[in-house]
Design an enzyme around this catalytic site. Structure first.
Site, mmCIF file in Angstrom:
data_model
loop_
_atom_site.group_PDB
_atom_site.id
_atom_site.type_symbol
_atom_site.label_atom_id
_atom_site.label_comp_id
_atom_site.label_asym_id
_atom_site.label_seq_id
_atom_site.Cartn_x
_atom_site.Cartn_y
_atom_site.Cartn_z
ATOM 1 C CB THR A 51 -0.956 0.034 1.207
ATOM 2 O OG1 THR A 51 -1.874 1.116 1.046
ATOM 3 C CG2 THR A 51 -0.218 0.198 2.518
ATOM 4 C CG HIS B 216 -4.941 7.919 6.756
ATOM 5 N ND1 HIS B 216 -4.817 8.727 7.865
ATOM 6 C CD2 HIS B 216 -5.241 8.747 5.728
ATOM 7 C CE1 HIS B 216 -5.040 9.980 7.526
ATOM 8 N NE2 HIS B 216 -5.296 10.021 6.223
ATOM 9 C CE LYS B 217 -5.776 0.253 3.117
ATOM 10 N NZ LYS B 217 -6.140 -0.435 1.856
ATOM 11 C CG ASP C 224 -9.859 -4.110 -1.713
ATOM 12 O OD1 ASP C 224 -9.638 -2.906 -1.450
ATOM 13 O OD2 ASP C 224 -10.613 -4.458 -2.627
ATOM 14 C CG PHE D 183 -8.690 6.797 7.283
ATOM 15 C CD1 PHE D 183 -8.846 6.105 6.091
ATOM 16 C CD2 PHE D 183 -8.127 6.124 8.360
ATOM 17 C CE1 PHE D 183 -8.458 4.771 5.974
ATOM 18 C CE2 PHE D 183 -7.730 4.801 8.249
ATOM 19 C CZ PHE D 183 -7.897 4.126 7.056
ATOM 20 N N GLY D 184 -11.803 8.116 6.064
ATOM 21 C CA GLY D 184 -12.794 7.436 5.228
ATOM 22 C C GLY D 184 -14.197 7.567 5.791
ATOM 23 C CE1 TYR D 185 -18.266 5.679 2.235
ATOM 24 C CE2 TYR D 185 -16.119 4.609 2.110
ATOM 25 C CZ TYR D 185 -17.233 5.139 1.486
ATOM 26 O OH TYR D 185 -17.327 5.125 0.117
ATOM 27 C CE LYS E 261 -11.006 2.279 11.783
ATOM 28 N NZ LYS E 261 -10.570 3.113 10.683
#
Length: 192
Positions: free
Chosen positions: A7, A11-12, A68, A149-151, A172
Site C-alpha cells: 500500500t 493511514h493504512k 482490500d 479516516f474514510g467512512y 478502533k
C-alpha cells in the site's frame, strides 16, 4: 519477520503498524523502492488483495501482504463494496465525496445496517493465504467524530453507540475489521 505491505496509503500503513506492534517488521512499498500505483481491477475484495500481493511478490520476490476493505450496506445491495474507496468518482479517492454520496443514497432508509469487511492476502515463501475480518454496524444519518479516516464518521459498530471517528483511533484499532483480519494474520504467522 519482515513483511512488505502493498500500500501507499499512509493511514493504512500507520494503522497496520500500530496493530502489528513488534510482532512483525513492517516495510512499506517505498522501503523496497516501489512507487507504483498497483492496479485493483478485480470484482471482489479477495481478488483485489491477491492482485496487489502478487504484483509485489512477482516483481520484488519478497514476502508480502495486501488488503482490500469494503463497506457493504444492506439497503444498497452490498454497495459500495469493492468500490468503497472510489465510490463517488471511479478515477480517484475522495473520502468526503464518498461519504456524502453514501448519506444521500441512504436518506430516509429505515434499515441502516452495514458491515466493514477486510480481506488480507499473504504471500509467504511463495504460498498464498487469505484472512478476513468483519465488523457489523449501522450507517448514521450524519457525520459524527473527528478521528479516523474514510467512512469512520458515519459507521457505528454494533453495541457501541458511537462511530469509529468518535471511538478514537486506539479503540478502533482494537476492534476494527482490519484489526480482526490482522489478528488472524498474526496468529497464523506466530503458529509457523
Amino acid at each position: 519477520m519482515k513483511l512488505v505491505i502493498a500500500t501507499n496509503n499512509t493511514h493504512k500503513l500507520s494503522e497496520f503498524s500500530t496493530i502489528l506492534g513488534e510482532k512483525v517488521e513492517l516495510l512499506s512499498m517505498a522501503d523496497i523502492g516501489c512507487h507504483d500505483d498497483i492496479p485493483e481491477t478485480a470484482d471482489t475484495l479477495e481478488g483485489n488483495a491477491l492482485q496487489k500481493a502478487r504484483y509485489i511478490y512477482e516483481r520484488y520476490g519478497v514476502d508480502v501482504f495486501a488488503d482490500d476493505t469494503g463497506l457493504e450496506v444492506k439497503v444498497l445491495n452490498g454497495r459500495p463494496g469493492v468500490f468503497t474507496a472510489r465510490y463517488a468518482y471511479p478515477d480517484r479517492h475522495d473520502t468526503e465525496a464518498n461519504t456524502t454520496k453514501l448519506l444521500a443514497e441512504m436518506e430516509g432508509a429505515a434499515d441502516r445496517s452495514a458491515r466493514f469487511r477486510t480481506v488480507i492476502a499473504l504471500i509467504l515463501g511463495g504460498k498464498e493465504y487469505v484472512f478476513e475480518g468483519i465488523v457489523n454496524g449501522t450507517i448514521t444519518t450524519e457525520r459524527r467524530g473527528t478521528d479516523g479516516f474514510g467512512y469512520d464518521p458515519v459507521f457505528s459498530p454494533e453495541d457501541t453507540g458511537k462511530t469509529f471517528a468518535e471511538l478514537g483511533v486506539e479503540q478502533k484499532n482494537r476492534m476494527s475489521h482490519r484489526a480482526r483480519a490482522v489478528q488472524k494474520l498474526c496468529d497464523f504467522i506466530l503458529s509457523l
